[in-house]
Design an enzyme around this catalytic site. Structure first.
Site, mmCIF file in Angstrom:
data_model
loop_
_atom_site.group_PDB
_atom_site.id
_atom_site.type_symbol
_atom_site.label_atom_id
_atom_site.label_comp_id
_atom_site.label_asym_id
_atom_site.label_seq_id
_atom_site.Cartn_x
_atom_site.Cartn_y
_atom_site.Cartn_z
ATOM 1 N N LYS A 142 0.872 -1.186 0.000
ATOM 2 C CA LYS A 142 0.000 0.000 0.000
ATOM 3 C C LYS A 142 0.908 1.234 0.000
ATOM 4 O O LYS A 142 1.656 1.467 0.942
ATOM 5 C CB LYS A 142 -0.919 0.031 1.213
ATOM 6 C CG LYS A 142 -1.909 1.181 1.123
ATOM 7 C CD LYS A 142 -2.819 1.279 2.334
ATOM 8 C CE LYS A 142 -3.829 2.382 2.115
ATOM 9 N NZ LYS A 142 -3.233 3.680 1.791
ATOM 10 N N HIS A 145 -37.694 -4.166 -11.674
ATOM 11 C CA HIS A 145 -38.980 -3.517 -11.404
ATOM 12 C C HIS A 145 -39.098 -2.246 -12.243
ATOM 13 O O HIS A 145 -38.228 -1.379 -12.177
ATOM 14 C CB HIS A 145 -39.098 -3.150 -9.922
ATOM 15 C CG HIS A 145 -39.160 -4.326 -9.010
ATOM 16 N ND1 HIS A 145 -38.841 -4.259 -7.670
ATOM 17 C CD2 HIS A 145 -39.483 -5.631 -9.252
ATOM 18 C CE1 HIS A 145 -38.987 -5.448 -7.125
ATOM 19 N NE2 HIS A 145 -39.365 -6.298 -8.065
ATOM 20 N N LYS A 179 -33.572 -11.317 -8.309
ATOM 21 C CA LYS A 179 -33.367 -11.886 -9.639
ATOM 22 C C LYS A 179 -33.863 -10.987 -10.760
ATOM 23 O O LYS A 179 -33.447 -11.156 -11.898
ATOM 24 C CB LYS A 179 -34.106 -13.227 -9.747
ATOM 25 C CG LYS A 179 -33.596 -14.316 -8.821
ATOM 26 C CD LYS A 179 -34.409 -15.587 -9.027
ATOM 27 C CE LYS A 179 -33.926 -16.706 -8.095
ATOM 28 N NZ LYS A 179 -34.732 -17.933 -8.245
ATOM 29 N N ASP A 217 2.037 5.190 0.016
ATOM 30 C CA ASP A 217 1.683 6.344 0.833
ATOM 31 C C ASP A 217 2.100 7.603 0.089
ATOM 32 O O ASP A 217 3.176 8.167 0.319
ATOM 33 C CB ASP A 217 2.387 6.251 2.195
ATOM 34 C CG ASP A 217 1.709 7.119 3.243
ATOM 35 O OD1 ASP A 217 0.673 7.735 2.924
ATOM 36 O OD2 ASP A 217 2.216 7.175 4.377
ATOM 37 N N SER A 246 -34.412 -5.573 -8.580
ATOM 38 C CA SER A 246 -35.160 -6.106 -7.443
ATOM 39 C C SER A 246 -34.218 -6.416 -6.284
ATOM 40 O O SER A 246 -34.647 -6.517 -5.143
ATOM 41 C CB SER A 246 -35.895 -7.383 -7.850
ATOM 42 O OG SER A 246 -34.968 -8.434 -8.084
#
Length: 810
Positions: free
Chosen positions: A225, A691, A688, A227, A685
């Protein structure tokens, strides 16, 4: 069965893969092919109905019954594919080396051919294999609630089973392995332009999720990581630019890096960090003082990813392959100020210990098959810090004491809900005389009489308030119970970050000490007691009840407008998603706090009064979440006007159908609604389906149901092979149910921004219609990604109830 998908993906002028064939024997054939493409995997194929039913098995089959191998069902292949071996040329679908691992015949365990079709339909296929390596009983079991045809391949315990650790690779010769590796090296060349170049808005870095624990499996790689200052480099035509995460030009501040990038003489968009290396680690404070020191430290631009090469967008290529492309690119063009960040050749826990010895800030964990998600914070990239750190907004400073000059401590805050700031503590250590002077000079012009915070702060009498314009970074030992920093130490000013993006960053962790097991929150006179916060609700994802409650607390401003005054059905899972849950409509009004609101309505079905919960505020939302209510299902109308639906909804419910077909059907519905001048909204939804919502005003349920039935009928006329208006699942197998019957009084639909008790902690998420395309995947919208999505694109449904559609039938 249709081979249309198989044929569509292949150019038979370039590949020798077969196009057809028919079985001749009385016995059914099976084959397992080792496929060394961009990723090594095994293809498991069973002859059935004249084709080869096919599954991709990443780790290959196992003879150990304890191994449950993931098997992703893919398109049917022609019968003759069972004999195919050789090379699929580069540039073609599945480019790589195919080798037959095992082959033979098979039958159903009960020796009935009908059992095979039934098992395939039901998702429980039990077979006996007669191969050279794979022999005896096996089962293919479709995973529950699978969104992508995910199955498990499992060996039954019989005389052919083994108890030792088993790897299919141990059965493969060195020659076959070498062929695959050599071909993989060959295809790791620079891509030719195949897509338009990225737009500037795509040049946003992918962000990582902060976690406490290290993933311990082969699906992840690990890196240092860094810096430093994150920067996207655009290198084209001998010129280069370097831009920070918030759009700041970094090139002017670091001209040596910019010159080195231009001298690479490549055409690419790169992701990396400007760093200063001191011995075995990067040092942010030395980097920050770069401009004010006479002796300039040695700068590096450390590259860990690539977004575009030669005009080709490579973000959707899996991470490991992007790394190979990047290595190939940089090996031909080198500069001493440019370096590549390579994955460590060790497990994450080992690298983390090594990082501690070297004084690194931490390590990165990245999923090997992850795509590059510009501008999004993804759980596919994770950061594990050795030192806790927090970015903060400076909102004031205290008077200096003793021999100190300029100021005593910085007053720090972060962004909270509704654009307000919340206090997280004072920081009075970590400064040099030079940094004290520079920070004081920076803040002096921002002094204001207006206090930016609502809370009382430490040493408030001595505080000079400043406008919340400057961001800094601190390290600290831990969070206190009231979420203040303990023992903060100043690290540096972050002029590459914007105050609006600075929020609390608390890691997801197996160790849940950050969240108390029990907690009491007050909302004026309302008190909510949160209990069992460490209980795992999603065991595989390591998501606790406390994290679920915190999600609802943070999402409250966005979900509450969709719950207001609407009777609720609660989907409760007090023991997590792996245990049985239950729906609750009727409250026991004698056992609820006196401030909880409810509405008594007559159930036409049950012929009795039901006391429905009404959630109009954050206190009720958290009380409800503490009951283990993972999923919230409101009525389509309010309790005040129960016969007046707020909207009509068409629920596309796939049943054994590729989700891409659901997308196709949704777009057809959108076209029909557009032609009728109807404004529609869309969301996943979270389970699955999709809407489609049409806001209404002044209509009753009979009209809304008939209107939705009419639209569903028009959609069915265009997709009779894909869709069905038949409610019974047994009568609509492999069809998308066009559910219009939810448009009735007392029916519910999962709320926007509600979690679902599904693998991955998915969320029912509002979408822009242009997101409804072949790349749409429900699993992309989860408890981890929703907050970042809202920060990026806002609430797409905030004005939904202002829309008043006029509907006509015919």
């Amino acid at each position: 069965m249709s081979l249309a998908k198989y044929t569509e993906k292949r150019n038979f002028k370039e590949t020798t893969e077969p196009t057809g064939g028919k079985g001749k024997g009385k016995k059914l054939a099976f084959v397992v092919q080792r496929h060394h493409a961009s990723h090594l995997h095994y293809d498991f194929r069973l002859e059935l109905d004249g084709v080869l039913k096919s599954w991709a098995v990443p780790k290959g089959p196992s003879l150990n019954p304890k191994d449950k191998r993931l098997a992703m069902m893919v398109e049917d292949h022609p019968y003759d594919y069972k004999s195919f071996e050789g090379i699929i040329p580069k540039g073609n679908y599945g480019a790589g080396v195919v080798h037959i691992f095992d082959e033979g015949t098979y039958e159903a365990i009960d020796d009935k051919k009908d059992s095979l079709q039934q098992g395939l339909q039901s998702g429980n296929l039990k077979i006996v294999l007669h191969g050279k390596i794979l022999r005896g009983e096996f089962a293919l079991v479709r995973m529950k609630d699978s969104e992508q045809n995910a199955w498990l391949l499992i060996k039954h315990r019989d005389k052919y089973a083994v108890d030792r650790k088993y790897s299919a690779e141990d059965e493969v010769t060195a020659k076959v392995k070498k062929l695959g590796k050599d071909f993989k090296k060959e295809i790791a060349e620079l891509p030719k332009p195949v897509k338009p170049e990225l737009k500037k808005e795509d040049y946003k870095p992918m962000l990582a999720k902060l976690v406490k624990h290290v993933m311990d499996n082969d699906d992840w790689i690990f890196e240092e990581k860094l810096d430093g200052y994150r920067g996207i480099a655009v290198v084209k035509n001998g010129k280069a630019s370097l831009t920070s995460r918030n759009g700041k030009n970094l090139g002017d501040d670091y001209p040596t890096v910019l010159k080195a990038l231009a001298n690479l003489a490549i055409d690419a968009v790169l992701d990396g960090e400007i760093v200063v290396r001191e011995k075995d680690r990067t040092n942010f404070q030395t980097l920050q003082n770069y401009g004010s020191t006479k002796k300039k430290p040695s700068l590096k631009y450390a590259i860990f990813d690539v977004l575009e090469i030669n005009g080709a967008d490579v973000r959707e290529i899996p991470l490991l392959q992007r790394k190979q492309l990047l290595a190939t690119l940089l090996s031909k063009h080198q500069q001493k100020e440019i370096e590549m960040v390579n994955a460590a050749s060790m497990k994450g826990e080992v690298l983390l210990k090594q990082a501690a010895q070297k004084g690194w800030e931490g390590i990165m964990a990245k999923k090997v098959d992850s795509i590059y998600s510009s501008g999004m914070r993804s759980a596919n990239w994770q950061k594990i810090k050795l030192q806790q750190g927090q970015e903060a907004i400076i909102v004031g400073y205290t008077k200096p004491a003793g021999e100190r000059n300029y100021f005593g401590a910085l007053v720090l805050a972060v962004q909270a809900a509704k654009g307000k700031l919340t206090y997280i503590g004072n920081c009075g250590t970590g400064f040099t005389e030079q940094s004290l002077k520079e920070i004081f000079t920076l803040l002096k012009s921002l002094v204001t009489k207006d206090k930016p915070l609502a809370e009382k702060v430490a040493q408030e009498r001595n505080v000079t308030w400043v406008k919340p314009k400057v961001v800094c970074e601190v390290t600290f030992s831990e969070w206190t119970e009231n979420q203040h920093l303990r023992h903060p130490v100043f690290k540096g000013i972050r002029d590459d970050k914007k105050p609006k993006d600075i929020k609390l960053e608390i890691p997801a962790s197996k160790n849940t000490k950050e969240t108390p097991e029990e907690q009491t929150i007050k909302f004026g006179r309302k008190t909510v007691k949160l209990t069992n916060q460490h209980k795992l609700y999603w065991p595989e994802e390591k998501i606790t009840k406390g994290e679920m409650v915190r999600y609802y607390q943070e999402i409250a401003p966005h979900i509450l407008p969709h719950l207001k005054d609407r009777p609720l059905s609660l989907n409760r899972h007090p023991n997590g998603i792996k245990q049985a849950g239950f729906f609750q409509k009727d409250l026991n009004t004698e056992q609820i706090p006196g401030w909880v609101k409810y509405a008594s309505l007559t159930s036409e079905h049950l012929k009795k009064e039901i006391d429905y919960l009404i959630c109009n505020d954050e206190a009720t939302l958290l009380w409800m979440a503490n009951l283990g209510c993972i999923e919230i299902n409101p009525w389509i109308s309010t309790y005040r006007k129960p016969d007046a639906p707020l909207f009509a909804v068409l629920d596309l419910d796939p049943h054994g159908v590729d989700f891409k077909d659901a997308v196709k059907v949704a777009l057809t519905a959108k076209e029909i609604l557009d032609q009728l001048n109807i404004t529609s909204f869309v969301k996943t939804s979270g389970s699955k389906g999709i809407h489609i919502v049409v806001p209404l005003h002044g209509y009753d349920y009979e009209v809304s149901k008939n209107f939705t039935h009419y639209i569903a009928g028009l959609v069915y006329e265009q997709h009779p092979d894909l869709t069905s208006l038949e409610r019974s699942p047994s009568k609509r197998k492999n069809k998308i149910y066009l559910d219009y019957l939810q448009n009735r009084k007392g029916q519910t639909i999962v709320a926007p921004y509600s979690l679902r008790p599904k693998p991955g902690a998915t969320v029912s998420t509002p979408l822009n219609w242009d997101e409804v395309n072949e790349d749409l995947s429900i699993i992309d919208f989860t408890i981890f990604s929703l907050k970042e999505r809202l920060n990026k694109i806002g609430d797409l449904w905030k004005d939904i109830y202002k829309v008043k559609n006029k509907i006509k039938l015919g």
